[in-house]
Motif scaffolding. Structure first.
Motif, PDB file in Angstrom:
ATOM      1  N   ASP A  44      42.319  19.906  36.566  1.00 26.50           N
ATOM      2  CA  ASP A  44      43.512  20.750  36.618  1.00 26.50           C
ATOM      3  C   ASP A  44      43.178  22.219  36.863  1.00 26.50           C
ATOM      4  N   TYR A  45      42.097  22.701  36.269  1.00 28.92           N
ATOM      5  CA  TYR A  45      41.749  24.124  36.340  1.00 28.92           C
ATOM      6  C   TYR A  45      40.425  24.362  37.069  1.00 28.92           C
ATOM      7  N   LYS A  46      40.107  23.509  38.009  1.00 22.25           N
ATOM      8  CA  LYS A  46      38.813  23.585  38.687  1.00 22.25           C
ATOM      9  C   LYS A  46      38.621  24.922  39.402  1.00 22.25           C
ATOM     10  N   GLN A  47      39.602  25.357  40.157  1.00 20.25           N
ATOM     11  CA  GLN A  47      39.436  26.610  40.895  1.00 20.25           C
ATOM     12  C   GLN A  47      39.288  27.804  39.970  1.00 20.25           C
ATOM     13  N   GLU A  48      40.041  27.832  38.890  1.00 22.26           N
ATOM     14  CA  GLU A  48      39.939  28.947  37.947  1.00 22.26           C
ATOM     15  C   GLU A  48      38.579  28.964  37.250  1.00 22.26           C
ATOM     16  N   ILE A  49      38.085  27.791  36.917  1.00 18.14           N
ATOM     17  CA  ILE A  49      36.769  27.697  36.267  1.00 18.14           C
ATOM     18  C   ILE A  49      35.683  28.168  37.212  1.00 18.14           C
ATOM     19  N   TRP A  50      35.719  27.708  38.456  1.00 19.90           N
ATOM     20  CA  TRP A  50      34.681  28.085  39.417  1.00 19.90           C
ATOM     21  C   TRP A  50      34.753  29.576  39.738  1.00 19.90           C
ATOM     22  N   PHE A  51      35.975  30.100  39.835  1.00 22.42           N
ATOM     23  CA  PHE A  51      36.136  31.521  40.123  1.00 22.42           C
ATOM     24  C   PHE A  51      35.584  32.369  38.978  1.00 22.42           C
ATOM     25  N   THR A  52      35.845  31.950  37.742  1.00 19.95           N
ATOM     26  CA  THR A  52      35.328  32.679  36.580  1.00 19.95           C
ATOM     27  C   THR A  52      33.798  32.667  36.569  1.00 19.95           C
ATOM     28  N   PHE A  53      33.207  31.508  36.837  1.00 19.01           N
ATOM     29  CA  PHE A  53      31.744  31.434  36.877  1.00 19.01           C
ATOM     30  C   PHE A  53      31.164  32.236  38.036  1.00 19.01           C
ATOM     31  N   ALA A  54      31.852  32.260  39.162  1.00 13.91           N
ATOM     32  CA  ALA A  54      31.389  33.047  40.302  1.00 13.91           C
ATOM     33  C   ALA A  54      31.373  34.536  39.960  1.00 13.91           C
ATOM     34  N   ILE A  55      32.409  35.001  39.286  1.00 15.66           N
ATOM     35  CA  ILE A  55      32.456  36.407  38.877  1.00 15.66           C
ATOM     36  C   ILE A  55      31.351  36.705  37.872  1.00 15.66           C
ATOM     37  N   LEU A  56      31.110  35.781  36.943  1.00 18.79           N
ATOM     38  CA  LEU A  56      30.039  35.987  35.957  1.00 18.79           C
ATOM     39  C   LEU A  56      28.675  36.084  36.631  1.00 18.79           C
ATOM     40  N   VAL A  57      28.408  35.197  37.583  1.00 15.99           N
ATOM     41  CA  VAL A  57      27.131  35.248  38.310  1.00 15.99           C
ATOM     42  C   VAL A  57      27.011  36.571  39.062  1.00 15.99           C
ATOM     43  N   PHE A  58      28.089  37.002  39.692  1.00 16.35           N
ATOM     44  CA  PHE A  58      28.095  38.262  40.436  1.00 16.35           C
ATOM     45  C   PHE A  58      27.812  39.438  39.512  1.00 16.35           C
ATOM     46  N   GLY A  85      24.631  49.373  43.011  1.00 14.37           N
ATOM     47  CA  GLY A  85      25.723  48.448  42.721  1.00 14.37           C
ATOM     48  C   GLY A  85      26.839  48.541  43.740  1.00 14.37           C
ATOM     49  N   PHE A  86      27.195  49.756  44.119  1.00 12.43           N
ATOM     50  CA  PHE A  86      28.255  49.936  45.109  1.00 12.43           C
ATOM     51  C   PHE A  86      27.843  49.366  46.458  1.00 12.43           C
ATOM     52  N   LEU A  87      26.639  49.694  46.909  1.00 12.84           N
ATOM     53  CA  LEU A  87      26.197  49.220  48.223  1.00 12.84           C
ATOM     54  C   LEU A  87      26.008  47.703  48.261  1.00 12.84           C
ATOM     55  N   ALA A  88      25.433  47.133  47.199  1.00 12.41           N
ATOM     56  CA  ALA A  88      25.236  45.682  47.163  1.00 12.41           C
ATOM     57  C   ALA A  88      26.575  44.961  47.075  1.00 12.41           C
ATOM     58  N   SER A  89      27.508  45.481  46.295  1.00 17.54           N
ATOM     59  CA  SER A  89      28.841  44.877  46.199  1.00 17.54           C
ATOM     60  C   SER A  89      29.569  44.964  47.532  1.00 17.54           C
ATOM     61  N   LEU A  90      29.490  46.113  48.149  1.00 18.40           N
ATOM     62  CA  LEU A  90      30.138  46.303  49.445  1.00 18.40           C
ATOM     63  C   LEU A  90      29.551  45.362  50.488  1.00 18.40           C
ATOM     64  N   ALA A  91      28.231  45.235  50.500  1.00 20.19           N
ATOM     65  CA  ALA A  91      27.584  44.329  51.454  1.00 20.19           C
ATOM     66  C   ALA A  91      27.992  42.886  51.195  1.00 20.19           C
ATOM     67  N   SER A  92      28.083  42.513  49.946  1.00 19.22           N
ATOM     68  CA  SER A  92      28.468  41.150  49.590  1.00 19.22           C
ATOM     69  C   SER A  92      29.904  40.854  50.009  1.00 19.22           C
ATOM     70  N   ILE A  93      30.805  41.763  49.742  1.00 17.62           N
ATOM     71  CA  ILE A  93      32.213  41.540  50.047  1.00 17.62           C
ATOM     72  C   ILE A  93      32.457  41.596  51.555  1.00 17.62           C
ATOM     73  N   VAL A  94      31.864  42.555  52.232  1.00 16.53           N
ATOM     74  CA  VAL A  94      32.074  42.674  53.676  1.00 16.53           C
ATOM     75  C   VAL A  94      31.482  41.476  54.416  1.00 16.53           C
ATOM     76  N   MET A 109      36.151  43.283  43.032  1.00 18.02           N
ATOM     77  CA  MET A 109      34.747  42.856  42.966  1.00 18.02           C
ATOM     78  C   MET A 109      33.792  44.034  43.213  1.00 18.02           C
ATOM     79  N   ILE A 110      34.155  44.930  44.103  1.00 19.62           N
ATOM     80  CA  ILE A 110      33.321  46.117  44.333  1.00 19.62           C
ATOM     81  C   ILE A 110      33.297  46.990  43.086  1.00 19.62           C
ATOM     82  N   ILE A 111      34.441  47.162  42.457  1.00 23.63           N
ATOM     83  CA  ILE A 111      34.496  47.957  41.223  1.00 23.63           C
ATOM     84  C   ILE A 111      33.694  47.284  40.117  1.00 23.63           C
ATOM     85  N   LEU A 112      33.841  45.964  39.966  1.00 21.48           N
ATOM     86  CA  LEU A 112      33.075  45.246  38.945  1.00 21.48           C
ATOM     87  C   LEU A 112      31.574  45.323  39.202  1.00 21.48           C
ATOM     88  N   GLY A 113      31.177  45.149  40.453  1.00 22.02           N
ATOM     89  CA  GLY A 113      29.757  45.228  40.790  1.00 22.02           C
ATOM     90  C   GLY A 113      29.172  46.595  40.497  1.00 22.02           C
TER      91      GLY A 113
END
Length: 133
Positions: A44-58, A85-94, A109-113
C-alpha cells in the motif's frame, strides 16, 4: 582562503559515494519490493517507503561528503562543506531531471543536500576542536 583540494576531493568523493549508495538502494529496494509484495502495508505504501529511504540515503551521503570536505579544509570548514553539498546536490538533481526543469522537490533536495553537507562540515569542525583539546 579557498581550499581547492578540499572542494575537488569532497565533490568527487561525494558523487562517487552517492552513486554507490544509489546502486545499493536500488538493489535493496527491488529485493524488498519482491519479497514483501504480499504484505499489505508494504504494497500500500511502497512508493512512500522507497521515497523516504531514497531521501535518507541522499542526506547521509551529503553529510559524509561534508564531513570529508571539512576534514580536508583547514579554514572555513563549514563554508567548504556548504559549497560541496550545493554543487553535489545540484549535479545530482540536474543529471536526474528528465526534462531539465527544476521542480519543487528538486529544490527541496538541493536544500536538504546543502543542509546535511553543512552539518557534516560542522561535525568535522567539532571533531577537530575536540582533537585539539
Amino acid at each position: 582562503m579557498i581550499s581547492w583540494k578540499a572542494l575537488i576531493i569532497g565533490l568527487i568523493v561525494t558523487i562517487i559515494v552517492g552513486l554507490f549508495g544509489q546502486a545499493l538502494y536500488v538493489l535493496l529496494a527491488s529485493y524488498i519490493g519482491m519479497a514483501a509484495s504480499d504484505y499489505g502495508f508494504v504494497s500500500d505504501y511502497k512508493q512512500e517507503i522507497w521515497f523516504t529511504f531514497a531521501i535518507l540515503v541522499f542526506c547521509v551521503t551529503m553529510a559524509f561528503g561534508g564531513l570529508l570536505t571539512g576534514a580536508i579544509a583547514e579554514k572555513k570548514v563549514i563554508a567548504h562543506a556548504f559549497v560541496v553539498g550545493f554543487l553535489a546536490s545540484l549535479a545530482s538533481i540536474v543529471s536526474s531531471a528528465t526534462s531539465g526543469d527544476l521542480t519543487f522537490m528538486g529544490g527541496v533536495m538541493i536544500i536538504l543536500g546543502t543542509l546535511f553537507a553543512s552539518l557534516g562540515g560542522l561535525m568535522a569542525k567539532r571533531f577537530d576542536e575536540t582533537a585539539e583539546e
